[in-house]
Motif scaffolding. Structure first.
Motif, PDB file in Angstrom:
ATOM      1  N   ILE A  91       9.211  -3.026  -7.010  1.00 31.56           N
ATOM      2  CA  ILE A  91       7.799  -2.676  -6.975  1.00 31.56           C
ATOM      3  C   ILE A  91       8.251  -2.222  -5.271  1.00 31.56           C
ATOM      4  N   GLY A  92       7.280  -1.280  -4.813  1.00 31.77           N
ATOM      5  CA  GLY A  92       7.767  -0.249  -3.609  1.00 31.77           C
ATOM      6  C   GLY A  92       6.337  -0.376  -3.164  1.00 31.77           C
ATOM      7  N   PHE A  93       5.694  -0.030  -2.316  1.00 34.56           N
ATOM      8  CA  PHE A  93       4.281   0.704  -1.824  1.00 34.56           C
ATOM      9  C   PHE A  93       4.257   0.789  -0.130  1.00 34.56           C
ATOM     10  N   TRP A  94       3.275   1.533  -0.284  1.00 35.84           N
ATOM     11  CA  TRP A  94       2.821   1.890   1.303  1.00 35.84           C
ATOM     12  C   TRP A  94       1.870   2.529   1.112  1.00 35.84           C
ATOM     13  N   MET A  95       1.498   1.984   2.971  1.00 32.24           N
ATOM     14  CA  MET A  95      -0.715   2.237   3.053  1.00 32.24           C
ATOM     15  C   MET A  95      -0.869   3.223   4.130  1.00 32.24           C
ATOM     16  N   GLY A  96      -2.086   4.034   3.842  1.00 33.99           N
ATOM     17  CA  GLY A  96      -2.494   4.525   4.955  1.00 33.99           C
ATOM     18  C   GLY A  96      -2.186   3.554   6.365  1.00 33.99           C
ATOM     19  N   SER A  97      -2.301   3.893   7.801  1.00 32.35           N
ATOM     20  CA  SER A  97      -2.056   3.549   8.110  1.00 32.35           C
ATOM     21  C   SER A  97      -3.867   2.404   8.328  1.00 32.35           C
ATOM     22  N   GLU A  98      -4.410   3.525   8.187  1.00 31.10           N
ATOM     23  CA  GLU A  98      -6.139   3.336   8.425  1.00 31.10           C
ATOM     24  C   GLU A  98      -6.392   2.168   7.398  1.00 31.10           C
ATOM     25  N   HIS A  99      -6.369   2.243   6.741  1.00 32.45           N
ATOM     26  CA  HIS A  99      -6.273   0.990   5.347  1.00 32.45           C
ATOM     27  C   HIS A  99      -6.087  -0.029   5.213  1.00 32.45           C
ATOM     28  N   ARG A 100      -4.836  -0.491   5.923  1.00 33.46           N
ATOM     29  CA  ARG A 100      -4.009  -1.603   6.287  1.00 33.46           C
ATOM     30  C   ARG A 100      -5.237  -3.050   6.586  1.00 33.46           C
ATOM     31  N   GLY A 101      -4.340  -3.886   6.306  1.00 35.25           N
ATOM     32  CA  GLY A 101      -5.274  -5.295   7.235  1.00 35.25           C
ATOM     33  C   GLY A 101      -6.701  -5.639   5.414  1.00 35.25           C
ATOM     34  N   GLY A 102      -6.750  -5.056   5.168  1.00 29.51           N
ATOM     35  CA  GLY A 102      -7.966  -5.842   4.141  1.00 29.51           C
ATOM     36  C   GLY A 102      -7.296  -6.099   2.784  1.00 29.51           C
ATOM     37  N   GLY A 103      -6.414  -6.176   2.494  1.00 25.39           N
ATOM     38  CA  GLY A 103      -5.798  -6.964   1.193  1.00 25.39           C
ATOM     39  C   GLY A 103      -6.057  -5.826   0.054  1.00 25.39           C
ATOM     40  N   LEU A 104      -5.851  -4.771   0.237  1.00 26.18           N
ATOM     41  CA  LEU A 104      -6.196  -3.609  -0.712  1.00 26.18           C
ATOM     42  C   LEU A 104      -4.903  -3.643  -1.150  1.00 26.18           C
ATOM     43  N   MET A 105      -3.929  -3.253  -0.503  1.00 22.35           N
ATOM     44  CA  MET A 105      -2.430  -3.512  -1.150  1.00 22.35           C
ATOM     45  C   MET A 105      -1.831  -4.636  -1.751  1.00 22.35           C
ATOM     46  N   SER A 106      -2.015  -5.602  -1.349  1.00 20.21           N
ATOM     47  CA  SER A 106      -2.320  -7.032  -2.117  1.00 20.21           C
ATOM     48  C   SER A 106      -2.669  -7.197  -3.477  1.00 20.21           C
ATOM     49  N   GLU A 107      -4.189  -6.732  -3.515  1.00 19.46           N
ATOM     50  CA  GLU A 107      -4.677  -6.405  -4.503  1.00 19.46           C
ATOM     51  C   GLU A 107      -4.401  -5.568  -5.711  1.00 19.46           C
ATOM     52  N   ALA A 108      -3.391  -4.566  -5.475  1.00 18.19           N
ATOM     53  CA  ALA A 108      -2.673  -2.887  -6.378  1.00 18.19           C
ATOM     54  C   ALA A 108      -1.457  -4.280  -6.319  1.00 18.19           C
ATOM     55  N   ALA A 109      -0.616  -4.836  -6.450  1.00 20.05           N
ATOM     56  CA  ALA A 109       0.338  -5.292  -6.011  1.00 20.05           C
ATOM     57  C   ALA A 109       0.112  -6.162  -7.240  1.00 20.05           C
ATOM     58  N   ALA A 110      -0.967  -7.273  -7.004  1.00 24.91           N
ATOM     59  CA  ALA A 110      -1.050  -8.266  -7.939  1.00 24.91           C
ATOM     60  C   ALA A 110      -1.220  -7.635  -9.323  1.00 24.91           C
ATOM     61  N   ALA A 111      -1.898  -6.071  -9.165  1.00 21.81           N
ATOM     62  CA  ALA A 111      -2.280  -6.077 -10.672  1.00 21.81           C
ATOM     63  C   ALA A 111      -1.625  -5.376 -11.367  1.00 21.81           C
ATOM     64  N   VAL A 112      -0.135  -4.632 -10.021  1.00 23.81           N
ATOM     65  CA  VAL A 112       1.127  -4.006 -10.834  1.00 23.81           C
ATOM     66  C   VAL A 112       1.392  -4.673 -12.098  1.00 23.81           C
ATOM     67  N   CYS A 113       1.730  -5.846 -10.972  1.00 17.47           N
ATOM     68  CA  CYS A 113       2.794  -6.714 -11.736  1.00 17.47           C
ATOM     69  C   CYS A 113       2.669  -8.045 -12.638  1.00 17.47           C
TER      70      CYS A 113
END
Length: 193
Positions: A91-113
């Motif tokens: 798995i690999g990921f990146w987030m636009g700077s203004e969208h970081r810190g709200g747990g969105l990528m963690s939510e996406a990573a868990a769903a993809v896994c």
């Protein structure tokens, strides 16, 4: 393979498209990308156009790299990108700077896994993660998504140009989250808190 949409409580993961080129270009010019990612540097619009029009659809067609855009709604602005390379289910990921810190990528990573390990990728029993040493934001996402930190014999990632390697952190996620997973990150994340 046709692209697959994944929904989470706050996100729609769908196909990044050529219309996302402007925002991908802007996000990928973040200095953190130069330090921690293998995206081209300096990142230009032509890189985004090639990624979106050739690499992403080609990856789905060949099942070699399955890439999703993170959005809050259908047709919404791309917030970030997450992918799984099927050769090792990495798995690999990146987030636009203004969208970081709200747990969105963690939510996406868990769903993809979950999608990968519940049959989205035939025969997958694990998902791997790795990042350049020091990328604590990525490590926090991996921890939150249930990855257990591991220490392989040669913990490195290739440099952007492929000519060398950089020290790296690794993690693994299985269908059932290992009860040791959260504590496995303590030595690198607690020391940098």
């Amino acid at each position: 393979m046709l692209p697959v949409e994944i929904r989470t409580p706050r996100l729609l993961l769908d196909l990044p498209v050529p219309g996302d080129a402007e925002v991908v270009t802007r996000y990928c010019q973040d200095p953190l990308f130069e330090q921690y990612l293998t995206t081209p540097w300096p990142y230009e619009r032509a890189h985004a156009e090639s990624f979106l029009s050739t690499y992403v659809p080609g990856g789905w067609a060949s099942r070699t790299d399955l890439t999703w855009a993170l959005r809050t709604e259908r047709g919404g602005v791309l917030l970030g990108v997450i992918s799984v390379r099927e050769t090792q289910n990495e798995i690999g990921f990146w987030m636009g700077s203004e969208h970081r810190g709200g747990g969105l990528m963690s939510e996406a990573a868990a769903a993809v896994c979950t999608w990968v390990l519940e049959g989205g990728v035939d025969g997958a029993t694990t998902v791997f993660w790795r990042a350049v040493e020091g990328n604590t934001a990525s490590a926090k996402v991996a921890r939150s998504a249930g990855f257990r930190r591991i220490q392989p014999e040669n913990p490195t990632v290739p440099t952007r140009d492929g000519a060398g390697t950089l020290p790296a952190w690794y993690g693994v996620r299985e269908v059932d989250v290992d009860p040791r997973a959260e504590a496995s990150w303590n030595d690198i994340l607690e020391a940098r808190a």
